[in-house]
Design an enzyme around this catalytic site. Structure first.
Site, PDB file in Angstrom:
ATOM      1  N   ASP A 133       0.702  -1.164   0.066  1.00  0.00           N
ATOM      2  CA  ASP A 133      -0.142   0.101   0.455  1.00  0.00           C
ATOM      3  C   ASP A 133       1.070   1.398   0.109  1.00  0.00           C
ATOM      4  OD1 ASP A 133      -2.101   1.433   0.238  1.00  0.00           O
ATOM      5  OD2 ASP A 133      -2.496   1.602   2.419  1.00  0.00           O
ATOM      6  N   HIS A 147       2.508   3.416  -8.628  1.00  0.00           N
ATOM      7  CA  HIS A 147       2.606   1.681  -9.403  1.00  0.00           C
ATOM      8  C   HIS A 147       3.207   1.529  -9.981  1.00  0.00           C
ATOM      9  CE1 HIS A 147      -1.136   1.831  -7.195  1.00  0.00           C
ATOM     10  NE2 HIS A 147      -1.493   2.838  -8.387  1.00  0.00           N
ATOM     11  N   LEU A 176      10.584 -20.744  -4.800  1.00  0.00           N
ATOM     12  CA  LEU A 176       9.490 -19.519  -3.552  1.00  0.00           C
ATOM     13  C   LEU A 176       8.863 -19.161  -4.555  1.00  0.00           C
ATOM     14  CD1 LEU A 176       9.278 -17.188  -1.757  1.00  0.00           C
ATOM     15  CD2 LEU A 176      10.321 -15.549  -3.299  1.00  0.00           C
TER      16      LEU A 176
HETATM   17  C1  FPP Z   1      -1.947  -0.026  -3.201  1.00  0.00           C
HETATM   18  O1  FPP Z   1      -1.570   1.465  -2.819  1.00  0.00           O
HETATM   19  C2  FPP Z   1      -1.543  -0.324  -4.788  1.00  0.00           C
HETATM   20  C3  FPP Z   1      -1.734  -1.462  -5.269  1.00  0.00           C
HETATM   21  C4  FPP Z   1      -3.464  -1.095  -5.639  1.00  0.00           C
HETATM   22  C5  FPP Z   1      -1.598  -1.823  -6.399  1.00  0.00           C
HETATM   23  C6  FPP Z   1      -0.198  -2.830  -6.640  1.00  0.00           C
HETATM   24  C7  FPP Z   1       0.002  -2.891  -7.640  1.00  0.00           C
HETATM   25  C8  FPP Z   1       1.950  -2.902  -7.587  1.00  0.00           C
HETATM   26  C9  FPP Z   1       3.196  -2.520  -7.070  1.00  0.00           C
HETATM   27  C10 FPP Z   1       2.185  -3.632  -8.899  1.00  0.00           C
HETATM   28  C11 FPP Z   1       2.566  -5.241  -8.903  1.00  0.00           C
HETATM   29  C12 FPP Z   1       3.037  -5.798  -9.702  1.00  0.00           C
HETATM   30  C13 FPP Z   1       2.603  -6.654 -11.324  1.00  0.00           C
HETATM   31  C14 FPP Z   1       3.681  -6.965 -11.824  1.00  0.00           C
HETATM   32  C15 FPP Z   1       1.497  -6.754 -11.015  1.00  0.00           C
HETATM   33  P1  FPP Z   1      -2.408   2.973  -3.368  1.00  0.00           P
HETATM   34  O2  FPP Z   1      -2.448   3.008  -4.589  1.00  0.00           O
HETATM   35  O3  FPP Z   1      -3.710   2.395  -3.137  1.00  0.00           O
HETATM   36  O4  FPP Z   1      -1.934   3.871  -2.892  1.00  0.00           O
HETATM   37  P2  FPP Z   1      -2.649   4.883  -1.537  1.00  0.00           P
HETATM   38  O5  FPP Z   1      -3.502   4.498  -0.445  1.00  0.00           O
HETATM   39  O6  FPP Z   1      -0.811   6.420  -1.175  1.00  0.00           O
HETATM   40  O7  FPP Z   1      -3.599   5.806  -2.924  1.00  0.00           O
END
Ligand code: FPP
Length: 257
Positions: A37, A54, A148
């Site tokens: 997050d 992201h 893993l």
């Molecule tokens: C939450 O942060 C994060 C997500 C919804 C996306 C997480 C995905 C990745 C880190 C990449 C995954 C990689 C692959 C290859 C699939 P947020 O956007 O809710 O953050 P905020 O709360 O600060 O708005």
């Protein structure tokens, strides 16, 4: 024994810093779940668009996967996209859906060299073809790997998983494959999408939020929870080791004394 030495040498080679948290390699959690997050806030803090967060978060997936692999963790489940994330603006959803087709071609060779196996927990229905193709290709190419398991929770939501599991179980009872009286926790677990994985020992959530957000609700019943203020793109290997060191200091009692 050989396996243990291999992990010990790799771990020693990559974590020699004097202030690195002390880890007991005999007590490394077998399954770690991570709620990644804070990507959006990380980007905002830097005056960047949310999607830059992201993208940076995607790079961190690789780094923490390698750290987990070096330690001998068996399963790493990363919450990449929830069933609720479809509510986000279309541009952001599109960007997230395109990450697998960037991530896997770039990283697959190194993941294979490290014996990592890719897996997905979630529903294929609703994912764009290019997203599915990227992840299914990686699953296929790594299916015989024995190291893993890097498990992406993608288009996943725990309440839906539980409801669908209940529906399927009822169908099996009605078809006479199961008796109501024999239903127990182990049978119920076998109807979850994670049926062939152990339950997580440790859950990590970044960005200071203290909730589960519909992630592995059944499976986390006895997991240790660890939270950090760090946003996901800035979550380091040292923080990862700190989470594991803290896990090792806790006494897991499973309701006993
Ligand atoms: C939450 O942060 C994060 C997500 C919804 C996306 C997480 C995905 C990745 C880190 C990449 C995954 C990689 C692959 C290859 C699939 P947020 O956007 O809710 O953050 P905020 O709360 O600060 O708005």
């Amino acid at each position: 024994m050989f396996k243990f030495l291999k992990h010990w040498f790799r771990f020693k080679a990559s974590h020699t810093a004097a202030n690195s948290p002390q880890i007991d390699l005999d007590k490394v959690p077998a399954h770690i779940g991570i709620i990644m997050d804070g990507n959006g806030r990380w980007a905002k803090q830097r005056g960047l668009p949310r999607v830059a967060g992201h993208h940076s978060g995607m790079k961190n997936v690789k780094k923490i996967t390698m750290a987990a692999n070096d330690l001998g963790v068996k399963v790493l489940t990363m919450y990449a996209f929830s069933t609720e994330n479809w509510k986000r603006p279309k541009d952001e959803v599109d960007f997230l859906m395109k990450l697998p087709q960037e991530f896997f071609p770039k990283e697959i060779e190194e993941l294979i060299q490290n014996n990592v196996r890719i897996r997905m927990t979630g529903w294929k229905e609703g994912l764009p073809d290019y997203t599915l193709k990227a992840i299914e290709g990686a699953i296929e190419r790594t299916k015989n790997n024995t190291g893993l398991i890097l498990n992406f929770a993608l288009n996943y939501g725990s309440r839906k998983e539980i409801m669908m599991g209940v529906q399927e179980m009822i169908r099996d009872v009605q078809a006479g494959k199961l008796q109501t009286e024999e239903l127990d926790e182990a049978i119920f677990s076998s109807y979850m999408l994670t049926s062939e994985l152990p339950d997580p020992d440790l859950l990590i959530r970044t960005s200071g939020e203290l909730r589960l957000s519909n992630f592995l609700l059944w499976q986390l019943a006895y997991s240790e929870l660890w939270f950090t203020e760090a946003y996901w793109p800035e979550f380091t290997e040292t923080l990862f080791l700190e989470a594991i060191a803290e896990y090792q200091r806790r006494a897991r009692r499973y309701g006993g004394i």
